[in-house]
Write an enzyme that holds these catalytic residues in place. Sequence first.
Site, PDB file in Angstrom:
ATOM      1  N   HIS A   1       0.823  -1.215   0.000  1.00  0.00           N
ATOM      2  CA  HIS A   1       0.000   0.000   0.000  1.00  0.00           C
ATOM      3  C   HIS A   1       0.857   1.266   0.000  1.00  0.00           C
ATOM      4  O   HIS A   1       0.481   2.285   0.587  1.00  0.00           O
ATOM      5  CB  HIS A   1      -0.956   0.018   1.195  1.00  0.00           C
ATOM      6  CG  HIS A   1      -1.985  -1.071   1.168  1.00  0.00           C
ATOM      7  ND1 HIS A   1      -3.171  -0.982   0.473  1.00  0.00           N
ATOM      8  CD2 HIS A   1      -1.994  -2.300   1.754  1.00  0.00           C
ATOM      9  CE1 HIS A   1      -3.873  -2.098   0.628  1.00  0.00           C
ATOM     10  NE2 HIS A   1      -3.174  -2.916   1.391  1.00  0.00           N
TER      11      HIS A   1
ATOM     12  N   ASN B   1     -10.384  -2.732   2.173  1.00  0.00           N
ATOM     13  CA  ASN B   1     -10.078  -2.681   0.748  1.00  0.00           C
ATOM     14  C   ASN B   1     -11.358  -2.438  -0.042  1.00  0.00           C
ATOM     15  O   ASN B   1     -12.460  -2.451   0.521  1.00  0.00           O
ATOM     16  CB  ASN B   1      -9.442  -3.999   0.278  1.00  0.00           C
ATOM     17  CG  ASN B   1      -8.030  -4.193   0.805  1.00  0.00           C
ATOM     18  OD1 ASN B   1      -7.279  -3.243   0.986  1.00  0.00           O
ATOM     19  ND2 ASN B   1      -7.663  -5.444   1.061  1.00  0.00           N
TER      20      ASN B   1
END
Length: 725
Positions: A101, A174
């Site tokens: 990420h 997510n």
Amino acid sequence: MRALSLASLIGIASAACPYMTGELERRDTGTDDATAATEEFLSQYYMADNDTFLTSDVGGPIEDQNSLQVGDRGPTLLEDFIFRQKIQRFDHERVPERAVHARGVGAHGVFTSYGDYSNITAASFLGAEGKETPVFVRFSTVAGSRGSSDLARDVHGFATRFYTDEGNFDIVGNNIPVFFIQDAILFPDLIHAVKPRGDNEIPQAATAHDSAWDFFSQQPSSLHTLLWAMSGHGIPRSLRHVDGFGIHTFRFVTDNGDSKLVKFHWKSLQGKASMVWEEAQQVSGKNPDFMRQDLFEAIEAGRYPEWELGVQIMDEEDQLKFGFDLFDPTKIVPEEYVPITKLGKMTLNRNPRNYFAETEQVMFQPGHIVRGVDFTEDPLLQGRLFSYLDTQLNRHGGPNFEQLPINQPRVPVHNNNRDGAGQMFIPLNPNAYSPNTLNKGSPKQANQTVGKGFFTAPGRESTGRFTRAVSPSFEDVWSQPRLFYNSLTPAEQQFVVDAIRFENSNVKSSVVRNNVIIQLNRVSNDLARRVARAIGVEEPEADPTYYHNNKTTDVGTFGQKLKKLDGLKVGFLASVETPASIEAASELSKQLSEDGVDVVVVAERLSDGVDQTYSGSDAIQFDAVIVAPGAEGLFSTFSFTAPSNATSSSTLFPAGRPLQIVIDGFRFGKPVGAVGSAATALKNAGIQTSRDGVYVDKSVTSGFVDGIKDGLRTFKFLDRFKLDH
């Protein structure tokens, strides 16, 4: 202005905190304006350089454009503290990027509760109708480095922090509701497999390589998430057009200790929308910052994106009720089984003032929970509780990262944690231990009944022998991928097939490709055969052990109309040689602006009324393409043998660019149109005006504009994409 002293900040926070005044039992109803509260808090740390002299880090005025040296051509002196400070600070500007990420973009906002939900949770931010809580959200891709493209096909992170009046609460989720693995111990294996090769650091932000698909085929728990990522969810139109999910099952706990199992859902109030693969590839090459630019510009323009937070609520006894384990993070709970209960709305309405200080330094972790929320025995969640905290020690060089402004809770912190690198506060209690009498027992212990403290759900218990094994309730990893595939429209199924074909066409190992087909065949023989015939693998016979015909709802990204058109862009293709073509944009813009749609006027060169040139424009920049009346001369069929002065050839833009914008707009499934004589441009592009999503009129009438709006809501016209059968 200079930041206030930390001591004064502590005083300000203490004066405002109900816990410091003995009001331990009062439940704050929230601020009247959470957005203003965010600005008030963060502005304490702003450093503005308006109308000032340059200073050193310790405040002395300096000049720093030339090093101190001996004579005009002599060596630089070691005593030049200005040089040493400037270079040293530059050398240490970067911190280690996130292991995953790394590529992200953030925004501030506010969450507003729809009601008092104290009947299901003691969480204060859900304790009153209309209660506002400041939030910060970071969207991200998973596999790529910090400098990778926004449009890499990937799972997208959707991490939300609530700055509640009882501490920070993070939903670290997510845009896909499931994950690749069931046990956190496999996380290093997963990431090592999908990251670039160790010998040449290729490919960047991509899974189209041998090691990724080797892992996927050897770890079939990944199949469910994999199919979601190969669909439109892996390449969304924008971050404003994605849903979000908490992935794991959590617990809600009431003040009385009653607990329920819950799954968190964020539902985009813009609607869901995705690109197609070639479109996404072109965006990656033309504008790798596309996603962050879209979010930033939407917020700057006052078109604040919104999401509703909801939960699926289940009884503790339901853990195995639905034919799978609720603690398995590779499974969804279909909404037909458990509908979503809406809890509130989040609005993102403020961009960060400094990317590094806010978006890069923010640290989310699933362990940031508050009273009224509790964990479950999900083995992936249990591992994340360690990993997300541990990784920040590496990124920030010490344990005090929670003291950074973006990470600080909006309530005072009182504990016995001390010292460490980068300590920002001056603790005044010399007796940093509990229990104590020298500080009158403070800071006191808070629990379920005293001090409104966090508490574990009283009913939680666990027994059993120590074992390293997968639970039998986790073993079926094929039925739900099939459920997802069955639930897609034929066009979306084709997109999944095409994506897997593309990825595996880059896999060199025939063994890996064969193993991929074996696993896909356990999900769907149709899927496996269609992929196999394109990647040099024998088409398999059906393996029906896990086959079923079940479907669920709301798992695709196509086929549902958008709820809002805010921030969508229409390319209006005009010509400076025909001023009327540019003037026609004003009426179109007037009508579309009512729905928040921007009209971008494109012509050969910049002039009054022209927003950008053909040389800097492509269909990928627009959600719809319209050819202006009088501009049709730019759209004659391109030919390399045409005379050099043909209108389709110009030194002002690449050969054939105007016509290519129309062609690409159509083949990417976008609405396309033409006004008046410009209809010939569509003919030259080979587009039949009778097709759905094609709009032609003699002028910019209200009916024409209404058609464009309806086309934008449809977003992609799926009949333009060829199906295998």
